[in-house]
Design an enzyme around this catalytic site. Structure first.
Site, PDB file in Angstrom:
ATOM      1  N   ARG A   1      22.453  42.656  66.567  1.00 55.05           N
ATOM      2  CA  ARG A   1      23.890  42.407  66.460  1.00 55.05           C
ATOM      3  C   ARG A   1      24.497  42.424  67.861  1.00 55.05           C
ATOM      4  O   ARG A   1      24.175  43.306  68.673  1.00 55.05           O
ATOM      5  CB  ARG A   1      24.586  43.460  65.591  1.00 55.05           C
ATOM      6  CG  ARG A   1      24.206  43.433  64.111  1.00 55.05           C
ATOM      7  CD  ARG A   1      24.658  42.147  63.431  1.00 55.05           C
ATOM      8  NE  ARG A   1      24.332  42.119  62.011  1.00 55.05           N
ATOM      9  CZ  ARG A   1      23.202  41.681  61.497  1.00 55.05           C
ATOM     10  NH1 ARG A   1      22.243  41.239  62.310  1.00 55.05           N
ATOM     11  NH2 ARG A   1      23.004  41.675  60.191  1.00 55.05           N
TER      12      ARG A   1
ATOM     13  N   GLU B   1      31.272  34.993  65.183  1.00 54.73           N
ATOM     14  CA  GLU B   1      30.438  33.981  64.542  1.00 54.73           C
ATOM     15  C   GLU B   1      31.185  33.336  63.383  1.00 54.73           C
ATOM     16  O   GLU B   1      31.992  34.002  62.735  1.00 54.73           O
ATOM     17  CB  GLU B   1      29.135  34.625  64.030  1.00 54.73           C
ATOM     18  CG  GLU B   1      28.278  35.215  65.138  1.00 54.73           C
ATOM     19  CD  GLU B   1      26.963  35.785  64.616  1.00 54.73           C
ATOM     20  OE1 GLU B   1      26.697  35.663  63.401  1.00 54.73           O
ATOM     21  OE2 GLU B   1      26.202  36.357  65.417  1.00 54.73           O
TER      22      GLU B   1
ATOM     23  N   HIS C   1      22.153  32.501  65.106  1.00 57.58           N
ATOM     24  CA  HIS C   1      21.946  33.560  64.105  1.00 57.58           C
ATOM     25  C   HIS C   1      21.078  33.053  62.954  1.00 57.58           C
ATOM     26  O   HIS C   1      21.484  33.042  61.789  1.00 57.58           O
ATOM     27  CB  HIS C   1      23.275  34.090  63.561  1.00 57.58           C
ATOM     28  CG  HIS C   1      23.141  35.484  63.007  1.00 57.58           C
ATOM     29  ND1 HIS C   1      24.206  36.331  62.874  1.00 57.58           N
ATOM     30  CD2 HIS C   1      22.062  36.178  62.551  1.00 57.58           C
ATOM     31  CE1 HIS C   1      23.800  37.484  62.372  1.00 57.58           C
ATOM     32  NE2 HIS C   1      22.492  37.406  62.168  1.00 57.58           N
TER      33      HIS C   1
END
Length: 324
Positions: A236, A265, A285
């Site tokens: 993260r 994001e 991601h």
């Protein structure tokens, strides 16, 4: 039950075997990403069960207060994107399996792919030959180098095995209990946090994001890294204090970064500093984005819905709701 699924970007869930678990329910699937509270409130007005793709959409108090029919949020893993106290206040159950039994092999594989891609500059070499050129620079070998793993949980342990397979020197830093476990497993543990950052040739973060871990990697830590070192983050982004990674890369310590996660994001700003640096290897991601991982995760997410429908909610994060 009226079930809504958010952020299924490629409409993948309908194609998975586990989707049949929801047969007989009224299902709405959204393939775009929306964070606007009023838009979401409109979309979710009739929703009784909300299914989330990890932390793609933030479920905060202003939204929750506009969803009187919502009774269950079903997801997997950690939940920093959800206002749990508000869920409890409003009588909304949050079910989230913590997948204690298995790591995300997909994330571990992507991590290793990023390490190889960065150390050999595979994207740059591919771009060079496609542009009509030949070799572009000289890469680095992993064998014999020090692989630092910050966090010795399920994924960290898997990465340690990968490192050993590639004949790297594996070095661990983590909580005291995890350091003791790593030592018991025969791995080397750094003498100190400072020594850990200074010694690693490749340093990979594998820590869960909680308030206690937010910003735990500081600029002074990164400044201790070698100018030839690679930092990898498939966990993260907020584990690193805001702005510290960009500043560190500009200062030359570490020399490279491979990142799959970002502070905001989805990241669509092509001018973002991490996307503009030649020494950064970014991916959007995708650590957990494989069909196999989806099947594993959503089998558990849908099982939580079935358990709720049968009057026996499972993996309940806020059990106070049940007693109320």
């Amino acid at each position: 039950m009226k079930i809504t699924i958010l952020d299924d970007y490629f409409d993948t869930l309908r194609t998975l075997p586990c989707f049949a678990k929801l047969d007989g329910h009224d299902i709405t699937v959204w393939n775009d990403h929306v964070q606007d509270v009023e838009v979401l409130a409109g979309r979710l007005a009739e929703t009784e069960v909300l299914v989330l793709f990890r932390e793609r959409t933030k479920i905060r108090t202003p939204l929750l207060e506009q969803l009187p029919k919502l009774k269950l949020i079903s997801q997997r893993s950690v939940y920093p994107h959800i206002d749990v106290a508000t869920c409890t206040k409003l009588g909304i159950i949050l079910s989230s399996d913590q997948h204690a039994g298995t790591p995300s092999y997909a994330t571990a594989e992507l991590t290793w792919g990023l390490i190889l891609a960065a150390m050999r500059d595979i994207p740059g070499q591919m771009a060079s030959i496609r542009a009509g050129n030949w070799q572009k620079g000289v890469g680095g070998t992993l064998r014999g180098k020090t692989l630092g793993i910050y966090g010795y949980g399920r994924i960290g342990k898997e990465i340690a095995r990968y490192g050993q397979t590639f004949a790297m020197k594996v070095l661990i830093w983590a909580s005291e209990a995890s350091r003791l476990q790593a030592a018991a497993d025969g791995l080397d543990v750094a003498d100190s946090r400072a020594a850990f950052f200074a010694q690693c040739d490749v340093l990979s973060l594998h820590i869960r994001l909680y308030e206690a871990t937010r910003g735990m990697v500081r600029g002074e830590d990164l400044a201790r890294m070698k100018p030839t070192a690679l930092l990898v983050n498939t966990s993260r982004a907020p584990l690193i204090e805001p702005g510290a990674l960009v500043a560190a890369l500009r200062a030359g310590r570490p020399g490279m970064a491979a990142v799959d996660v970002y502070e905001d994001e989805p990241l669509r700003d092509s001018d973002h500093p991490l996307l503009a640096m030649d020494n950064v290897f970014p991916t959007p991601h995708i650590g957990y984005v494989t069909r196999e991982e989806y099947e594993l995760q959503f089998t558990e997410i849908f099982d939580q819905i079935i358990a709720y429908g049968n009057g026996r909610p499972s993996n309940v994060i806020n059990p106070e709701v049940l007693s109320a």
